[in-house]
Scaffold this motif. Sequence first.
Motif, short mmCIF file in Angstrom:
data_model
loop_
_atom_site.label_atom_id
_atom_site.label_comp_id
_atom_site.label_asym_id
_atom_site.label_seq_id
_atom_site.Cartn_x
_atom_site.Cartn_y
_atom_site.Cartn_z
N UNK A 34 1.13 -0.40 -0.04
CA UNK A 34 -0.17 -0.07 0.14
C UNK A 34 1.21 1.58 -0.05
N UNK A 35 0.10 2.22 -0.47
CA UNK A 35 -0.86 2.59 -1.53
C UNK A 35 -0.85 1.43 -2.48
N UNK A 36 -1.75 1.06 -3.02
CA UNK A 36 -1.54 1.12 -5.13
C UNK A 36 -1.97 1.60 -5.67
N UNK A 37 -0.55 1.86 -6.79
CA UNK A 37 -0.50 2.02 -7.23
C UNK A 37 0.75 2.49 -8.33
N UNK A 38 1.35 3.19 -9.33
CA UNK A 38 2.07 2.77 -9.93
C UNK A 38 3.62 2.78 -8.93
N UNK A 39 3.78 3.69 -8.06
CA UNK A 39 5.13 4.16 -7.60
C UNK A 39 5.33 2.61 -7.10
N UNK A 40 4.29 2.09 -6.30
CA UNK A 40 4.45 1.03 -4.90
C UNK A 40 4.50 -0.11 -5.91
N UNK A 41 4.46 -0.06 -7.14
CA UNK A 41 4.72 -1.32 -7.96
C UNK A 41 5.78 -1.53 -8.91
N UNK A 42 6.86 -0.62 -9.05
CA UNK A 42 7.77 -0.23 -9.57
C UNK A 42 8.54 -0.30 -8.39
N UNK A 43 8.78 -0.12 -6.90
CA UNK A 43 9.43 -0.41 -6.40
C UNK A 43 9.26 -2.17 -5.98
N UNK A 44 8.29 -2.62 -5.39
CA UNK A 44 7.82 -4.28 -5.76
C UNK A 44 8.61 -5.05 -6.97
N UNK A 45 8.51 -4.16 -8.46
CA UNK A 45 9.12 -5.07 -9.28
C UNK A 45 10.65 -5.64 -9.61
#
Length: 498
Positions: free
Chosen positions: A157-168
Amino acid sequence: MRRVLAAALIVTAAGCSTAPAEPASESTADPTKIAWGPCTDLKRPDGEPPARQDPSVRCGKLAVPLDYTKPDGEQLDLALIKVAATGKGKPLGSVVFNFGGPGASGVDTLDQAAKVLAPLRARYDLISFDPRGVERSSGVRCGDGAEMDKFTSLDTLPPGDETRRQIEGANKRFADLCEQNSGKILPYVGTVNAARDMDRIRAAVGDAKLNYVGMSYGTQLGGVYATKFPKNVGRMVLDAPLDPSVTFEQRTLAQTRGFQKAYESFLRACVKGACPIGKDQATADNNVEKLMTQLAGKPLTVNGRQLTQGLAATGVAAALYSELTWPFLEQALGEALKGKGEALLYLADSYTGRNEDGTYSTQMTSFPAITCVDTAERPDEAALRRTEAAALKISPLFGSEGSGGLCRVWPVKGSNEARHVDATGSAPILVVGGKGDPATPYEWAPKLTAQLKTATLVTYQGEGHGAYLSGSKCVQGLVDAYLIEGKMPGKGATCPAA
């Protein structure tokens, strides 16, 4: 089956290699002797003395082919444990256990479960093992403790592009480490090969038929075994069943609904008493939501570590596996709301397999290795985003894209062979499904029963993941009567909540 939490198991990039060819035919292995000896490295996370102090508990190794298309080629040592029968009744041979995952150590788990299996032990030797790719059986490793700490603590969280980029970014590193550290075994860790290994175990202990109890992922392993070796099936029990035919999207959404339902049941139970997280369900839910938001911005410091939002959500999910841990979850969330995160971090560590010294078991690394080789499905970006959006609508706390993103880029191609089960020609199989199971939702129980063709379903009305070891005397009585006396419950049999 352990649910894949988004923070822990999503990757985006890695090369692919070709999976090994399949053998031309299935054949029963010649018995191989197992050299049983003292157990020297059993782990007890609760700090209690391990059962290895009992001289009737023995450990051993069994050599099996790394690649079954080359049976005389390189071998892999499977780690086994045996709790000898007490001899209080007519011997029935052995019963083999798989406690789930994929990735759970059977050697460690049987050590902990032996006491509650006393009725079976009167007649059977109890046997379990670390499946290939798990712990002592060439366990898949994807980084040291520091790397795993970074990986498991990622926020969702929060869901979104920034969180996704960090996970990727973190998951690219994870995938590379898996291939670097365990690349040789990765193509060979799937359930089909594990089923072949179980037939080697059956032959090695001298049993004409495999008597087996599989829980969670162990139900898929049992179903594949019964498909490959139907004539070798003895008395088989599949508890907390997985439907192996589901897609990544179907699995993610079903499990998200299951965990959200269990979470709501937990909140309802909490507010019936002096609930430390809120006076009513809406207030308690809102307080947990606020906690997760706060942790995403500012983690709690716990003995030099950080309780992140990702770890906190993992801790909540871990406690929902059993109704017995709900009181501890109440305490953990109540303390976290006051700025103390020790208990919630403990729950997260129990899920991720983190030891007190900062090392990890293979729980979080064996899981993707086996899951991804067990399917040829590789969803595209649009499918992942669709799955994530639908899951977040069901549950902002537990919603994610699931393990599809990970398997899309896993460095080994998968096969769909383990997704198709049909035990036609086998002895009767007993399936037990729980109405309140968050990890393997009840809807999967009748589906697996139908696919097997030779199975009978028992329904447990209670909460928690798995029924046989839940404390339900009804379920344990039905299962033990089948395993010991061969008495199959009638069609439509049910057991009330414990």
